[in-house]
Design a protein around this motif. Sequence first.
Motif, short mmCIF file in Angstrom:
data_model
loop_
_atom_site.label_atom_id
_atom_site.label_comp_id
_atom_site.label_asym_id
_atom_site.label_seq_id
_atom_site.Cartn_x
_atom_site.Cartn_y
_atom_site.Cartn_z
N VAL A 1 -22.97 37.15 -64.32
CA VAL A 1 -23.89 36.00 -64.21
C VAL A 1 -24.35 35.93 -62.76
CG1 VAL A 1 -24.10 33.50 -64.41
CG2 VAL A 1 -22.67 34.75 -66.03
N ARG A 2 -25.67 35.96 -62.58
CA ARG A 2 -26.23 35.83 -61.23
C ARG A 2 -26.86 34.46 -61.10
NH1 ARG A 2 -30.06 39.34 -58.51
NH2 ARG A 2 -31.35 39.13 -60.35
N LEU A 3 -26.47 33.74 -60.07
CA LEU A 3 -27.05 32.44 -59.77
C LEU A 3 -27.97 32.63 -58.58
CD1 LEU A 3 -27.21 29.35 -59.98
CD2 LEU A 3 -25.20 29.25 -58.51
N LEU A 4 -29.26 32.44 -58.80
CA LEU A 4 -30.24 32.52 -57.73
C LEU A 4 -30.51 31.10 -57.25
CD1 LEU A 4 -32.72 35.08 -59.35
CD2 LEU A 4 -30.78 35.54 -57.86
N ALA A 5 -30.07 30.80 -56.05
CA ALA A 5 -30.15 29.44 -55.52
C ALA A 5 -31.20 29.38 -54.41
CB ALA A 5 -28.79 29.01 -54.98
N VAL A 6 -32.14 28.45 -54.55
CA VAL A 6 -33.15 28.27 -53.51
C VAL A 6 -32.50 27.52 -52.35
CG1 VAL A 6 -35.36 27.24 -52.89
CG2 VAL A 6 -35.06 28.31 -55.14
N GLY A 7 -32.48 28.16 -51.22
CA GLY A 7 -31.89 27.57 -50.02
C GLY A 7 -31.00 28.59 -49.33
N THR A 8 -30.86 28.44 -48.06
CA THR A 8 -29.99 29.32 -47.29
C THR A 8 -29.02 28.45 -46.50
OG1 THR A 8 -31.63 29.39 -45.52
CG2 THR A 8 -31.67 31.20 -47.10
N ARG A 9 -27.94 29.02 -46.10
CA ARG A 9 -26.90 28.30 -45.37
C ARG A 9 -26.45 27.07 -46.15
NH1 ARG A 9 -29.79 26.89 -40.38
NH2 ARG A 9 -31.62 27.41 -41.55
N MET A 10 -25.95 27.32 -47.34
CA MET A 10 -25.50 26.23 -48.21
C MET A 10 -24.36 25.47 -47.56
SD MET A 10 -27.40 26.34 -50.88
CE MET A 10 -28.52 27.44 -51.69
N PRO A 11 -24.31 24.15 -47.75
CA PRO A 11 -23.21 23.35 -47.18
C PRO A 11 -21.88 23.70 -47.85
CG PRO A 11 -24.68 21.98 -48.51
CD PRO A 11 -25.28 23.35 -48.46
N TRP B 1 -19.69 21.99 -49.43
CA TRP B 1 -19.41 21.44 -50.75
C TRP B 1 -20.01 22.31 -51.85
CZ3 TRP B 1 -23.42 20.05 -53.90
CH2 TRP B 1 -24.64 19.76 -53.30
N VAL B 2 -21.10 23.01 -51.55
CA VAL B 2 -21.70 23.91 -52.53
C VAL B 2 -20.80 25.12 -52.73
CG1 VAL B 2 -23.66 25.43 -53.03
CG2 VAL B 2 -24.06 23.16 -52.08
N THR B 3 -20.35 25.70 -51.62
CA THR B 3 -19.45 26.85 -51.69
C THR B 3 -18.17 26.48 -52.43
OG1 THR B 3 -20.35 27.61 -49.58
CG2 THR B 3 -18.28 28.60 -50.30
N ASP B 4 -17.61 25.32 -52.12
CA ASP B 4 -16.39 24.85 -52.80
C ASP B 4 -16.64 24.69 -54.30
OD1 ASP B 4 -15.19 24.78 -50.32
OD2 ASP B 4 -15.32 22.59 -50.12
N GLY B 5 -17.78 24.15 -54.66
CA GLY B 5 -18.12 23.95 -56.06
C GLY B 5 -18.26 25.27 -56.81
N VAL B 6 -18.89 26.24 -56.16
CA VAL B 6 -19.05 27.57 -56.77
C VAL B 6 -17.68 28.20 -57.00
CG1 VAL B 6 -19.87 29.93 -56.38
CG2 VAL B 6 -21.38 27.99 -55.92
N PRO C 1 -14.39 32.42 -67.95
CA PRO C 1 -13.49 33.40 -68.56
C PRO C 1 -13.28 34.59 -67.60
CG PRO C 1 -15.19 32.72 -70.12
CD PRO C 1 -15.55 32.14 -68.79
N ARG C 2 -12.16 35.24 -67.72
CA ARG C 2 -11.81 36.33 -66.80
C ARG C 2 -12.81 37.48 -66.79
NH1 ARG C 2 -5.82 36.44 -65.51
NH2 ARG C 2 -5.12 34.45 -66.33
N ASP C 3 -13.48 37.70 -67.92
CA ASP C 3 -14.42 38.82 -67.97
C ASP C 3 -15.82 38.46 -67.45
OD1 ASP C 3 -14.79 37.15 -70.17
OD2 ASP C 3 -15.52 38.76 -71.45
N PHE C 4 -15.99 37.25 -66.94
CA PHE C 4 -17.25 36.83 -66.32
C PHE C 4 -17.19 37.08 -64.82
CE2 PHE C 4 -19.82 33.92 -69.18
CZ PHE C 4 -19.26 34.39 -70.34
N ARG C 5 -18.25 37.64 -64.29
CA ARG C 5 -18.39 37.78 -62.83
C ARG C 5 -19.58 36.94 -62.39
NH1 ARG C 5 -19.24 43.69 -61.08
NH2 ARG C 5 -21.08 43.08 -62.18
N LEU C 6 -19.35 36.02 -61.48
CA LEU C 6 -20.41 35.15 -60.98
C LEU C 6 -20.81 35.61 -59.59
CD1 LEU C 6 -22.19 32.60 -61.11
CD2 LEU C 6 -20.24 31.32 -60.17
N GLU C 7 -22.10 35.92 -59.44
CA GLU C 7 -22.65 36.29 -58.14
C GLU C 7 -23.67 35.23 -57.74
OE1 GLU C 7 -24.40 40.15 -58.31
OE2 GLU C 7 -22.55 41.11 -58.97
N VAL C 8 -23.64 34.82 -56.50
CA VAL C 8 -24.59 33.83 -55.99
C VAL C 8 -25.48 34.51 -54.97
CG1 VAL C 8 -24.88 31.62 -54.80
CG2 VAL C 8 -22.93 31.97 -56.34
N GLU C 9 -26.79 34.39 -55.17
CA GLU C 9 -27.77 34.96 -54.24
C GLU C 9 -28.68 33.84 -53.76
OE1 GLU C 9 -29.83 38.44 -55.63
OE2 GLU C 9 -28.08 39.08 -56.80
#
Length: 90
Positions: free
Chosen positions: A3-13, A15-20, A28-36
């Motif tokens: 799963v790729r999450l494309l987030a508009v914005g750079t230098r996220m605060p 609380w965003v990183t903690d939430g991710v 589930p263990r077989d899910f890989r989450l990438e944030v761009e």
Amino acid sequence: MKVRLLAVGTRMPGWVTDGVEEYRKRLPRDFRLEVEEIAPGHRGKNADTARAVAQEAERIEARLKGDEHLVALEVQVVKVKVQEWLVLEV
């Protein structure tokens, strides 16, 4: 599944990183989450907001790969009954 999450914005605060990271733990263990991060469109005192949003949309579309599906989330909240939710089949 990837799963790729494309987030508009750079230098996220922080609380965003903690939430991710918390969300990653819940997947589930077989899910890989990438944030761009996607660079936001220019905003300022006299900036054209519609143009900035259009630039962001173009940047997101340019990052999509051929076999990916786009699910867009918007900041504005609208109350919706559970029965009205759209269910996506993968």
